[in-house]
Design a protein around this motif. Structure first.
Motif, short mmCIF file in Angstrom:
data_model
loop_
_atom_site.label_atom_id
_atom_site.label_comp_id
_atom_site.label_asym_id
_atom_site.label_seq_id
_atom_site.Cartn_x
_atom_site.Cartn_y
_atom_site.Cartn_z
N MET A 1 -1.08 -0.24 3.23
CA MET A 1 -2.09 0.22 2.29
C MET A 1 -3.23 -0.79 2.19
O MET A 1 -4.16 -0.61 1.44
CB MET A 1 -1.48 0.45 0.91
CG MET A 1 -0.42 1.54 0.91
SD MET A 1 0.31 1.75 -0.73
CE MET A 1 -1.12 2.32 -1.66
N GLY A 2 -3.10 -1.89 2.93
CA GLY A 2 -4.16 -2.88 2.98
C GLY A 2 -4.45 -3.46 1.61
O GLY A 2 -3.53 -3.89 0.90
N ASP A 3 -5.72 -3.47 1.26
CA ASP A 3 -6.12 -4.06 -0.02
C ASP A 3 -5.58 -3.27 -1.19
O ASP A 3 -5.66 -3.72 -2.33
CB ASP A 3 -7.65 -4.13 -0.10
CG ASP A 3 -8.22 -5.10 0.93
OD1 ASP A 3 -7.45 -5.96 1.38
OD2 ASP A 3 -9.40 -4.97 1.27
N GLY A 4 -5.06 -2.09 -0.89
CA GLY A 4 -4.52 -1.23 -1.95
C GLY A 4 -3.56 -1.98 -2.85
O GLY A 4 -3.60 -1.85 -4.07
N ILE A 5 -2.70 -2.78 -2.22
CA ILE A 5 -1.70 -3.52 -2.97
C ILE A 5 -2.37 -4.40 -4.03
O ILE A 5 -1.96 -4.43 -5.18
CB ILE A 5 -0.86 -4.40 -2.03
CG1 ILE A 5 -0.07 -3.53 -1.06
CG2 ILE A 5 0.06 -5.31 -2.81
CD1 ILE A 5 1.10 -2.83 -1.67
N GLN A 6 -3.41 -5.09 -3.62
CA GLN A 6 -4.12 -5.94 -4.59
C GLN A 6 -4.70 -5.09 -5.72
O GLN A 6 -4.64 -5.47 -6.88
CB GLN A 6 -5.25 -6.70 -3.88
CG GLN A 6 -4.76 -7.91 -3.09
CD GLN A 6 -3.92 -8.85 -3.94
OE1 GLN A 6 -4.27 -9.15 -5.07
NE2 GLN A 6 -2.79 -9.28 -3.42
N ALA A 7 -5.24 -3.94 -5.33
CA ALA A 7 -5.91 -3.10 -6.31
C ALA A 7 -4.94 -2.60 -7.38
O ALA A 7 -5.30 -2.47 -8.54
CB ALA A 7 -6.56 -1.91 -5.61
N LYS B 1 8.69 4.30 3.49
CA LYS B 1 8.21 4.24 4.89
C LYS B 1 8.44 2.83 5.44
O LYS B 1 7.58 2.27 6.15
CB LYS B 1 6.72 4.61 4.97
CG LYS B 1 6.41 5.95 4.30
CD LYS B 1 4.99 6.43 4.52
CE LYS B 1 4.76 7.77 3.81
NZ LYS B 1 3.43 8.35 4.03
N ALA B 2 9.61 2.26 5.08
CA ALA B 2 9.89 0.86 5.40
C ALA B 2 10.25 0.66 6.86
O ALA B 2 10.64 -0.44 7.26
CB ALA B 2 10.99 0.32 4.49
N ASP C 1 7.36 -5.99 5.76
CA ASP C 1 7.71 -7.34 5.28
C ASP C 1 6.56 -7.94 4.47
O ASP C 1 6.78 -8.53 3.41
CB ASP C 1 8.03 -8.27 6.46
CG ASP C 1 9.35 -7.89 7.13
OD1 ASP C 1 10.13 -7.14 6.50
OD2 ASP C 1 9.58 -8.33 8.26
N GLN C 2 5.33 -7.75 4.96
CA GLN C 2 4.17 -8.31 4.27
C GLN C 2 4.00 -7.67 2.88
O GLN C 2 3.74 -8.36 1.90
CB GLN C 2 2.91 -8.06 5.13
CG GLN C 2 1.65 -8.72 4.59
CD GLN C 2 1.80 -10.23 4.44
OE1 GLN C 2 2.25 -10.92 5.35
NE2 GLN C 2 1.47 -10.76 3.27
N THR C 3 4.18 -6.35 2.83
CA THR C 3 4.04 -5.65 1.55
C THR C 3 5.09 -6.16 0.55
O THR C 3 4.77 -6.42 -0.62
CB THR C 3 4.20 -4.13 1.75
OG1 THR C 3 3.19 -3.70 2.67
CG2 THR C 3 4.04 -3.37 0.45
N VAL C 4 6.33 -6.33 1.03
CA VAL C 4 7.39 -6.83 0.15
C VAL C 4 7.05 -8.24 -0.33
O VAL C 4 7.18 -8.55 -1.52
CB VAL C 4 8.76 -6.81 0.87
CG1 VAL C 4 9.82 -7.54 0.06
CG2 VAL C 4 9.19 -5.36 1.13
N ARG C 5 6.56 -9.09 0.59
CA ARG C 5 6.18 -10.46 0.21
C ARG C 5 5.07 -10.45 -0.85
O ARG C 5 5.12 -11.18 -1.83
CB ARG C 5 5.70 -11.24 1.44
CG ARG C 5 6.80 -12.01 2.15
CD ARG C 5 6.24 -13.10 3.08
NE ARG C 5 5.34 -12.57 4.09
CZ ARG C 5 5.72 -12.08 5.27
NH1 ARG C 5 6.99 -12.05 5.60
NH2 ARG C 5 4.83 -11.60 6.13
N VAL D 1 12.91 -2.40 -3.55
CA VAL D 1 13.84 -1.69 -2.66
C VAL D 1 13.07 -1.10 -1.49
O VAL D 1 11.97 -0.58 -1.67
CB VAL D 1 14.56 -0.55 -3.44
CG1 VAL D 1 15.52 0.19 -2.52
CG2 VAL D 1 15.27 -1.10 -4.66
N ARG D 2 13.65 -1.21 -0.28
CA ARG D 2 13.02 -0.60 0.90
C ARG D 2 13.69 0.74 1.18
O ARG D 2 14.93 0.80 1.24
CB ARG D 2 13.20 -1.49 2.13
CG ARG D 2 12.55 -2.85 2.00
CD ARG D 2 12.98 -3.74 3.14
NE ARG D 2 12.56 -5.12 2.89
CZ ARG D 2 11.92 -5.86 3.77
NH1 ARG D 2 11.64 -5.39 4.98
NH2 ARG D 2 11.55 -7.09 3.47
#
Lengths: 317, 317
Positions: free
Chosen positions: B174-180, B196-197, B203-207, B229-230
């Motif tokens: 989701m790119g910058d979405g996570i920050q948003a 969609k794990a 891994d980056q999203t979870v981190r 949870v993945r």
């Protein structure tokens, strides 16, 4: 309570001082203790601004279109205020921030004032703060106030209902999107814009919209035929057509007495919102707080239904 | 008023008859004349269902995840009610319809009841109808009620606040979405799911989420550590982990008395909403109608400010 000289602020705002305008909006937005005094001081100067609403699904170029409209209005020598409404969603904050950057071209122009309205608070937040901010810009002497929303929820649609003229933006290549938005568009659009009209699919989108308009004609009252305008906001193409459509609608509103009718409707809604908020505050603040807690406990325990509890709380009608 | 035998309907609903359940929801949703009688008849049977909220931005796989959860809960022998909330936006009707199709796998299972809640009406619509529909499913004996929303506005977030446990879904890439979404997520999520794990970037999203949780720890009250949870909802991978995270949160709620606190808060809000609606109706229906019109005319003319008008309308507090 900090010291605030309200008549001075209003005079400064009317002289075009941007800091005074910003300060007044903050005062009405935050429901400060000065809110009522500010509202009273603004009132004699209100009722002159033309209010344009601008909405549409994400990605159609709303901010670019707002920027194009600002340019066109400034060429006519009109002062323009913009309220850019950010929804309270925790899921959309970031994308908007990017969009807003396109408006920065105008930030050095003293004839333009741009305010981003956002809240993470309660639903009532934007619904009450926006009309008050609009009153500030109206009283400050802006000829046109643009209310731009991202158009992803009922609250945004409600806010657009504040406008004299509502512009709904679409873009070609939205596929089934056009069908999906059909019902809503015909209800709220006074002017339809197909932006990005240099792209493939523009003719089809315009044809689809024409069919929808033909099928969805509003049955009652004097009939306004919603025009469809093609624009490329990034280049300014179609700007004249859009301005001319906006002028036609304004003339139509004036001729049919609909401008006044719409503004009375807006005022009615505004007063009602304030009254309901006040009643809600009385409910929880004065005697209702403890009673409400007791009733909520009974409802949670399955001993009382919520309607009976509400009756208990507010007494007979 | 059509003839409705409410105790019979409630008995049928509790016996699992889907038509009776659907009929009761329609009665509370439409604010029929029977609404209060239905609410009273349901009350003794309420307070048992576990309420799960499920939300997240568009495209993360909410309906597939709902479907996965239904399967897991059914394997435990639990009856599952689903309220799928469609927002009132004129811009999003179509996409949702497609999503809902994924839930059709469960429509032949008598232990599952799915209701899509949608309104094009006023803001108050879903905010009041959803808690009432939830009471119907609770009283009908569903062990778990899933409230699924598309998560694009404050009203959806408010509805999720009805839940004992709120699950927020995200997807990698989701790119910058996570920050948003950062601020919002930490406020409302009890359990975070990266769906969609099997895709790159998981891994980056979870981190990123872990970092955000570490930075955003809630300061007060007993602390629940939000698990991540993945899942791959389309294949059912991660289903057991999600169920176990949900169970852990439920245990935590029970141990800390937070289940009851949350439910009292929910009841309080429900009663308050109903009371405010009733007050609003009184305002416009009884004596307020004409007065409100007169005041609105003065406000529109710039002769009166809206706060003074509201004071006039409702009298001294």
């Amino acid at each position: 309570m900090s010291s605030v000289h309200i008549p001075g602020l209003v005079a400064d705002a009317r002289a075009g001082r941007q800091r005074a305008i910003a300060r007044l909006i903050s005062l009405v937005e935050d429901e400060s203790p000065h809110l009522r005094a500010v509202a009273a001081a603004l009132t004699p100067h209100t009722g002159r601004a033309r209010v344009l609403g601008l909405t549409g699904p994400p990605g159609v170029g709303k901010s670019t279109s707002t920027s194009m409209l600002i340019t066109a209005l400034r060429e006519r020598g009109q002062r323009v205020g913009v309220l850019a409404i950010d929804p309270s969603s925790p899921f959309s904050g970031g994308a908007l921030l990017g969009d807003r950057i396109r408006l920065h071209d105008h930030t050095t122009d003293p004839g333009v004032f741009i305010r981003s309205m956002a809240t993470r608070g309660h639903l009532g937040g934007l619904a009450t703060a926006t009309p008050q901010a609009l009153r500030v810009l109206d009283a400050a002497g802006f000829d046109v106030v643009l209310v731009e929303t991202v158009g992803v929820g009922q609250s945004e649609v409600d806010i657009v209902a504040l406008a004299d003229t509502t512009v709904v933006l679409l873009a070609p290549g939205m596929g089934d999107g056009i069908q999906a938005v059909k019902a809503g568009i015909l209800e709220i659009a006074d002017v339809l814009v197909v932006n990005k009209a240099d792209r493939d699919g523009t003719d089809q989108t315009v044809r689809d919209l024409r069919t929808m308009i033909a099928l969805g004609r509003r049955g009652t009252g004097p009939s306004w035929r919603q025009p469809i305008v093609r624009t490329v906001a990034t280049t300014g193409a179609g700007s004249d057509d859009l301005m001319s459509a906006l002028d036609s609608h304004h003339d139509w509103l004036t001729t049919h007495g609909e401008l006044e009718t719409g503004r009375r409707r807006r005022a009615r809604r505004e007063v009602e919102e304030i009254a309901v908020r006040e009643l809600r505050a009385r409910l929880t603040n004065i005697s209702g707080g403890d009673t409400l807690d007791r009733l909520a406990t009974q409802v949670a325990a399955g001993e009382l239904d919520p309607y009976a509890a509400a009756d208990d709380l507010i007494g007979p009608g």
